[in-house]
Design a protein around this motif. Structure first.
Motif, PDB file in Angstrom:
ATOM      1  N   PRO A 237       0.838  -1.208   0.000  1.00  0.00           N
ATOM      2  CA  PRO A 237       0.000   0.000   0.000  1.00  0.00           C
ATOM      3  C   PRO A 237       0.872   1.257   0.000  1.00  0.00           C
ATOM      4  O   PRO A 237       1.883   1.320   0.693  1.00  0.00           O
ATOM      5  CB  PRO A 237      -0.791  -0.121   1.309  1.00  0.00           C
ATOM      6  CG  PRO A 237      -0.782  -1.573   1.634  1.00  0.00           C
ATOM      7  CD  PRO A 237       0.538  -2.093   1.144  1.00  0.00           C
ATOM      8  N   ILE A 238       0.467   2.239  -0.788  1.00  0.00           N
ATOM      9  CA  ILE A 238       1.202   3.490  -0.940  1.00  0.00           C
ATOM     10  C   ILE A 238       0.296   4.659  -0.591  1.00  0.00           C
ATOM     11  O   ILE A 238      -0.868   4.695  -1.001  1.00  0.00           O
ATOM     12  CB  ILE A 238       1.716   3.680  -2.380  1.00  0.00           C
ATOM     13  CG1 ILE A 238       2.696   2.566  -2.770  1.00  0.00           C
ATOM     14  CG2 ILE A 238       2.351   5.053  -2.560  1.00  0.00           C
ATOM     15  CD1 ILE A 238       4.056   2.671  -2.173  1.00  0.00           C
ATOM     16  N   GLN A 239       0.820   5.635   0.144  1.00  0.00           N
ATOM     17  CA  GLN A 239       0.147   6.918   0.321  1.00  0.00           C
ATOM     18  C   GLN A 239       1.120   8.021  -0.055  1.00  0.00           C
ATOM     19  O   GLN A 239       2.277   8.010   0.385  1.00  0.00           O
ATOM     20  CB  GLN A 239      -0.329   7.108   1.762  1.00  0.00           C
ATOM     21  CG  GLN A 239      -1.560   6.288   2.110  1.00  0.00           C
ATOM     22  CD  GLN A 239      -2.245   6.803   3.364  1.00  0.00           C
ATOM     23  OE1 GLN A 239      -2.275   7.999   3.631  1.00  0.00           O
ATOM     24  NE2 GLN A 239      -2.810   5.876   4.127  1.00  0.00           N
ATOM     25  N   LEU A 240       0.651   8.942  -0.880  1.00  0.00           N
ATOM     26  CA  LEU A 240       1.483  10.062  -1.306  1.00  0.00           C
ATOM     27  C   LEU A 240       1.250  11.242  -0.376  1.00  0.00           C
ATOM     28  O   LEU A 240       0.111  11.573  -0.037  1.00  0.00           O
ATOM     29  CB  LEU A 240       1.161  10.459  -2.745  1.00  0.00           C
ATOM     30  CG  LEU A 240       1.360   9.362  -3.804  1.00  0.00           C
ATOM     31  CD1 LEU A 240       1.002   9.889  -5.186  1.00  0.00           C
ATOM     32  CD2 LEU A 240       2.789   8.845  -3.785  1.00  0.00           C
ATOM     33  N   VAL A 241       2.338  11.888   0.009  1.00  0.00           N
ATOM     34  CA  VAL A 241       2.294  13.011   0.942  1.00  0.00           C
ATOM     35  C   VAL A 241       2.975  14.198   0.284  1.00  0.00           C
ATOM     36  O   VAL A 241       4.108  14.082  -0.198  1.00  0.00           O
ATOM     37  CB  VAL A 241       3.025  12.667   2.260  1.00  0.00           C
ATOM     38  CG1 VAL A 241       2.921  13.819   3.246  1.00  0.00           C
ATOM     39  CG2 VAL A 241       2.485  11.381   2.862  1.00  0.00           C
ATOM     40  N   GLY A 242       2.288  15.336   0.225  1.00  0.00           N
ATOM     41  CA  GLY A 242       2.890  16.505  -0.397  1.00  0.00           C
ATOM     42  C   GLY A 242       1.870  17.590  -0.637  1.00  0.00           C
ATOM     43  O   GLY A 242       0.771  17.585  -0.065  1.00  0.00           O
ATOM     44  N   MET A 243       2.211  18.496  -1.522  1.00  0.00           N
ATOM     45  CA  MET A 243       1.360  19.656  -1.790  1.00  0.00           C
ATOM     46  C   MET A 243       0.529  19.498  -3.052  1.00  0.00           C
ATOM     47  O   MET A 243      -0.408  20.254  -3.264  1.00  0.00           O
ATOM     48  CB  MET A 243       2.224  20.916  -1.899  1.00  0.00           C
ATOM     49  CG  MET A 243       3.015  21.212  -0.626  1.00  0.00           C
ATOM     50  SD  MET A 243       4.072  22.658  -0.809  1.00  0.00           S
ATOM     51  CE  MET A 243       4.989  22.570   0.743  1.00  0.00           C
ATOM     52  N   GLY A 244       0.867  18.530  -3.892  1.00  0.00           N
ATOM     53  CA  GLY A 244       0.176  18.366  -5.159  1.00  0.00           C
ATOM     54  C   GLY A 244      -1.201  17.735  -5.016  1.00  0.00           C
ATOM     55  O   GLY A 244      -1.503  17.059  -4.030  1.00  0.00           O
ATOM     56  N   GLU A 245      -2.023  17.931  -6.027  1.00  0.00           N
ATOM     57  CA  GLU A 245      -3.389  17.398  -6.002  1.00  0.00           C
ATOM     58  C   GLU A 245      -3.415  15.879  -6.055  1.00  0.00           C
ATOM     59  O   GLU A 245      -4.432  15.253  -5.732  1.00  0.00           O
ATOM     60  CB  GLU A 245      -4.192  17.982  -7.169  1.00  0.00           C
ATOM     61  CG  GLU A 245      -4.426  19.493  -7.051  1.00  0.00           C
ATOM     62  CD  GLU A 245      -5.267  20.032  -8.180  1.00  0.00           C
ATOM     63  OE1 GLU A 245      -5.669  19.227  -9.069  1.00  0.00           O
ATOM     64  OE2 GLU A 245      -5.516  21.247  -8.210  1.00  0.00           O
ATOM     65  N   SER A 252      -0.663  22.088   3.348  1.00  0.00           N
ATOM     66  CA  SER A 252      -1.127  23.405   2.912  1.00  0.00           C
ATOM     67  C   SER A 252      -0.972  24.412   4.046  1.00  0.00           C
ATOM     68  O   SER A 252      -0.612  24.059   5.173  1.00  0.00           O
ATOM     69  CB  SER A 252      -2.602  23.340   2.471  1.00  0.00           C
ATOM     70  OG  SER A 252      -3.434  22.961   3.563  1.00  0.00           O
ATOM     71  N   GLU A 253      -1.217  25.666   3.722  1.00  0.00           N
ATOM     72  CA  GLU A 253      -1.239  26.766   4.710  1.00  0.00           C
ATOM     73  C   GLU A 253       0.055  26.827   5.520  1.00  0.00           C
ATOM     74  O   GLU A 253       0.038  26.964   6.742  1.00  0.00           O
ATOM     75  CB  GLU A 253      -2.443  26.616   5.655  1.00  0.00           C
ATOM     76  CG  GLU A 253      -3.798  26.515   4.966  1.00  0.00           C
ATOM     77  CD  GLU A 253      -4.135  27.757   4.147  1.00  0.00           C
ATOM     78  OE1 GLU A 253      -3.756  28.857   4.567  1.00  0.00           O
ATOM     79  OE2 GLU A 253      -4.765  27.598   3.083  1.00  0.00           O
ATOM     80  N   ILE A 254       1.201  26.759   4.835  1.00  0.00           N
ATOM     81  CA  ILE A 254       2.487  26.880   5.523  1.00  0.00           C
ATOM     82  C   ILE A 254       2.736  28.342   5.853  1.00  0.00           C
ATOM     83  O   ILE A 254       2.764  29.193   4.958  1.00  0.00           O
ATOM     84  CB  ILE A 254       3.628  26.327   4.654  1.00  0.00           C
ATOM     85  CG1 ILE A 254       3.395  24.843   4.337  1.00  0.00           C
ATOM     86  CG2 ILE A 254       4.965  26.524   5.336  1.00  0.00           C
ATOM     87  CD1 ILE A 254       4.427  24.260   3.391  1.00  0.00           C
ATOM     88  N   THR A 255       2.883  28.643   7.131  1.00  0.00           N
ATOM     89  CA  THR A 255       3.035  30.028   7.574  1.00  0.00           C
ATOM     90  C   THR A 255       4.106  30.123   8.645  1.00  0.00           C
ATOM     91  O   THR A 255       4.081  29.365   9.626  1.00  0.00           O
ATOM     92  CB  THR A 255       1.705  30.564   8.160  1.00  0.00           C
ATOM     93  OG1 THR A 255       0.651  30.322   7.225  1.00  0.00           O
ATOM     94  CG2 THR A 255       1.809  32.050   8.460  1.00  0.00           C
ATOM     95  N   GLY A 256       5.045  31.041   8.464  1.00  0.00           N
ATOM     96  CA  GLY A 256       6.030  31.280   9.503  1.00  0.00           C
ATOM     97  C   GLY A 256       5.353  31.807  10.751  1.00  0.00           C
ATOM     98  O   GLY A 256       4.494  32.703  10.686  1.00  0.00           O
TER      99      GLY A 256
END
Length: 460
Positions: A237-245, A252-256
């Motif tokens: 089983p694979i799960q993709l992790v990242g910012m892409g659709e 998302s919503e990366i804020t300093g």
């Protein structure tokens, strides 16, 4: 098998495994060329007899099994004695598999970049939540006393190195680790001393996915094109992790934020006391692994917020006269760029001086010069000394430092090559002004440059 003798016992992982085996009731001895504190005193406190230097007579007649460290090669006196006497010998990963990993829930963190940070995060999330995991990590997490420790927990967190296992086993170390969960943070061409090209690197990572069981899972960087090439043939089983659709787990919503970075994973909010997008990606992987291990969202949030970081990863070594000296392990051009970007985010508006020692096998390769020049051009000032430890790299493949300096300057940077640590320190002290960051990037000791810099700044 009751008596284990470790050749190269003073390495972090070797020493920790040796101590764990001693506590488990085995007789343990060991030898190393570099027997000195803190590892020597730690092993002696565990009741382990140590031999300084490698000699044939160091191997006790009663030893059943010889554990051969990754740094040991043919020609080592003890290794030759083992072969001559036809003794049973194993690599450290083999010993881990047989004595520590079978029947456990092994969480293996792999990838070209971010392994140490991600595995440290996973280990701390479990520890903070009361799961008391075993861990074996290449760096030293500040939340732990040591980089490796073995407990009676069902969980084992392992930094999964793709480097080869031993002189007699050229497979990647992580192929011995019986992963229930595997993380592949990213994949780039690295370790040019053992891999011919990117395809060879991809092959070993594909083999890692082949041993993840059907009731386990592999988390892959869905934004990394090289990682995505492994998905179709993966049997687990694979799960993709990242910012892409395309990612099942979306960042998302990366804020300093004050002292760190806030971000969201599929709408759930988290805070990490570190800066840089690459560290958010590391944290996202750690959150996924922690969820798979059964931690609640609140346990994960509390663990992330209390993470203290890792030694030699954007580690502040001191501040003198308003000049902050930072240490980082960066061993690859991409890591150099990530460190610079992270420091820009964490210290906005401050002038950045980068001192890079081209010491790793990857960094000393001419093939990576273009990416390295682009990364160092992002600094306000850059210093690169000549390559001193040539090793087995052919002259034509060796990094051309004068040309690298020219390429950095042509790309809009400001770089120079200075030959030795003393001259680098003198130049830095003369150049630095209040508010500057001085980032020293090396995977070695770099001649003790950090304390020398701080002392020189203090006395100037």
């Amino acid at each position: 098998m009751r008596h284990f003798h470790f050749i190269g016992i003073c390495g972090t992982a070797m020493g920790s495994v040796a101590a764990a085996m001693k506590r488990a009731g085995f007789e343990v001895t060991g030898s190393d060329a570099n027997v000195y504190p803190p590892m020597s005193t730690f092993l002696e406190s565990e009741g382990i007899e140590l031999f300084e230097g490698y000699r044939r007579e160091n191997i006790p007649a009663s030893a059943d099994t010889i554990i051969v460290g990754n740094a040991v090669s043919r020609g080592n006196e003890e290794a030759e004695e083992v072969l001559d006497r036809k003794l049973l010998y194993q690599s450290l990963p083999e010993v881990l598999k047989e004595h520590f990993l079978r029947g456990k829930r092994n969480l293996v963190i792999a990838g070209t970049h971010g392994k140490t940070t991600t595995s440290s995060l996973v280990a701390w999330l479990l520890k903070a939540a009361g799961r008391n995991p075993s861990h074996m990590i290449g760096g030293v997490p500040k939340n732990f006393e040591r980089g490796a420790e073995f407990t009676d927990s069902e969980f084992v967190v392992l930094e999964g190195d793709e480097y080869d296992t031993a002189f007699f086993d050229k497979r990647s170390k992580f192929l011995h680790y019986l992963p229930e969960v595997a993380v592949i943070n990213n994949i780039e061409f690295d370790h040019a001393d053992i891999y011919a090209d990117l395809d060879a690197v991809l092959l070993t990572f594909s083999r890692l996915l082949r041993i993840v069981p059907g009731n386990g899972v592999a988390f892959l960087n869905g934004d990394c094109a090289n990682s995505l090439t492994l998905v179709e043939a993966a049997p687990c089983p694979i799960q993709l992790v990242g910012m892409g659709e395309n990612c099942q787990v979306r960042i998302s919503e990366i804020t300093g934020a004050d002292g760190g970075t806030s971000f969201q994973l599929n709408g759930e909010s988290f805070f990490l006391p570190m800066t840089g997008e690459f560290n958010v990606r590391n944290a996202a992987m750690a959150v996924c692994v922690a969820r798979q291990a059964g931690l609640s969202e609140e346990e994960i949030r509390e663990g992330l917020a209390s993470f203290a970081g890792i030694k030699r990863r954007q580690e502040v070594r001191g501040e003198v006269r308003g000049v902050t000296v930072i240490d980082d392990f960066a061993h690859h051009p991409t890591a150099v760029e990530q460190v610079i970007d992270g420091l820009r985010q964490g210290y906005p508006g401050r002038r950045l001086l980068v001192i890079l020692e081209p010491r790793s096998n990857t960094m000393r390769q001419e093939a990576h010069k273009g990416n390295l020049a682009g990364a160092l051009a992002k600094a306000d000032l850059a210093v690169v000394p000549p390559v001193l430890e040539v090793g087995q790299i052919a002259q034509e493949a060796l990094l051309d430092v004068p040309q690298l300096i020219a390429d950095i300057n042509a790309a809009g940077g400001d770089a120079r090559s200075i030959s030795n640590v003393e001259d680098i320190v003198a130049w830095t002290v003369a150049e630095a002004r209040e508010g500057d960051l001085v980032a020293v990037l090396s995977n070695g000791g770099f001649g003790g440059i950090h304390p020398k810099l701080l002392e020189a700044l203090a006395s100037s």
